[in-house]
Design a protein around this motif. Structure first.
Motif, short mmCIF file in Angstrom:
data_model
loop_
_atom_site.label_atom_id
_atom_site.label_comp_id
_atom_site.label_asym_id
_atom_site.label_seq_id
_atom_site.Cartn_x
_atom_site.Cartn_y
_atom_site.Cartn_z
N MET A 1 0.59 -1.68 -0.05
CA MET A 1 0.33 0.48 0.32
C MET A 1 0.71 1.69 0.19
O MET A 1 0.35 2.31 -1.00
N VAL A 2 1.79 1.35 0.56
CA VAL A 2 2.66 2.85 0.51
C VAL A 2 3.35 2.64 -0.81
O VAL A 2 3.73 3.67 -0.88
N HIS A 3 3.99 0.98 -1.56
CA HIS A 3 4.34 1.32 -2.62
C HIS A 3 2.99 1.98 -3.53
O HIS A 3 3.64 2.98 -4.62
N LYS A 4 2.05 1.36 -3.56
CA LYS A 4 0.86 2.38 -3.89
C LYS A 4 0.97 3.20 -4.01
O LYS A 4 0.25 4.24 -5.27
N LYS A 5 0.40 4.37 -3.19
CA LYS A 5 0.15 5.26 -2.70
C LYS A 5 1.44 6.21 -2.96
O LYS A 5 1.65 7.42 -3.77
N ILE A 6 2.56 5.60 -2.87
CA ILE A 6 3.88 6.61 -3.11
C ILE A 6 4.37 6.75 -5.07
O ILE A 6 4.07 7.72 -5.86
N ALA A 7 3.18 5.75 -6.16
CA ALA A 7 3.56 5.72 -7.72
C ALA A 7 2.67 6.99 -7.53
O ALA A 7 2.70 7.04 -8.68
N ALA A 8 1.15 6.96 -6.93
CA ALA A 8 -0.50 7.51 -7.54
C ALA A 8 0.28 8.46 -7.08
O ALA A 8 0.20 9.46 -8.23
N ALA A 9 1.37 9.22 -6.22
CA ALA A 9 2.00 10.41 -5.92
C ALA A 9 2.82 11.33 -6.65
O ALA A 9 2.70 11.99 -7.40
N LEU A 10 3.41 9.97 -7.47
CA LEU A 10 4.86 10.66 -8.50
C LEU A 10 4.43 11.04 -9.67
O LEU A 10 4.70 11.80 -10.55
N LYS A 11 2.91 9.78 -10.00
CA LYS A 11 2.44 10.48 -11.76
C LYS A 11 1.43 11.76 -11.16
O LYS A 11 2.04 11.86 -12.48
N HIS A 12 1.36 12.26 -10.60
CA HIS A 12 0.87 13.98 -10.35
C HIS A 12 1.65 15.12 -10.80
O HIS A 12 2.50 14.80 -10.61
#
Length: 141
Positions: free
Chosen positions: A130-141
């Motif tokens: 979940m940490v991976h998923k949230k970091i990846a999503a934040a970096l896409k913006h």
């Protein structure tokens, strides 16, 4: 009793142990920060970067560092293995200490213009995926 303690120590890898088993890790120690680059070669594409504001002895900070290290090793379409992580000790800079003393750990992404954007706080209860998923999503913006 000593066997149980040794078994528990082996069951939970430490931040240092994770770093020593990672061949891609590249740490740079400075008086004000520790930088982690999970990519061993520099490339011409713009790098993705995060800053973690923490301090020694903070168990929440240490827990997030461990989860970030593990998340950087996960593969997949939203891999974050190329993210540069700089860990800043807030006790080494009065401005950082004033800003984050009651908030650490604070994770911020570095924008293309060099400014920082604080990311939403990650719950210490989140798993590595979940940490991976949230970091990846934040970096896409």
């Amino acid at each position: 009793m000593a066997i149980a303690a040794a078994t528990m120590a082996l069951a939970r890898p430490t931040w240092t142990a994770l770093l020593t088993t990672t061949h891609r890790a590249n740490w740079v120690f400075t008086p004000f920060a520790v930088s982690y680059s999970s990519s061993s070669s520099s490339s011409s594409k713009p790098s993705r970067a995060l800053i973690l504001y923490s301090k020694p002895g903070c168990c929440l900070c240490d827990g997030l560092k461990e989860k970030l290290q593990a998340a950087f090793l996960l593969s997949g379409p939203d891999s974050i293995h190329d993210v540069d992580l700089q860990i800043r000790d807030i006790t080494s800079n009065p401005e950082w200490e004033r800003a984050y003393q009651y908030e650490i750990p604070v994770l911020a992404r570095v924008l293309s213009d060099g400014t920082e954007e604080t990311l939403p706080r990650l719950s210490p209860r989140l798993g590595v995926e979940m940490v991976h998923k949230k970091i990846a999503a934040a970096l896409k913006h």
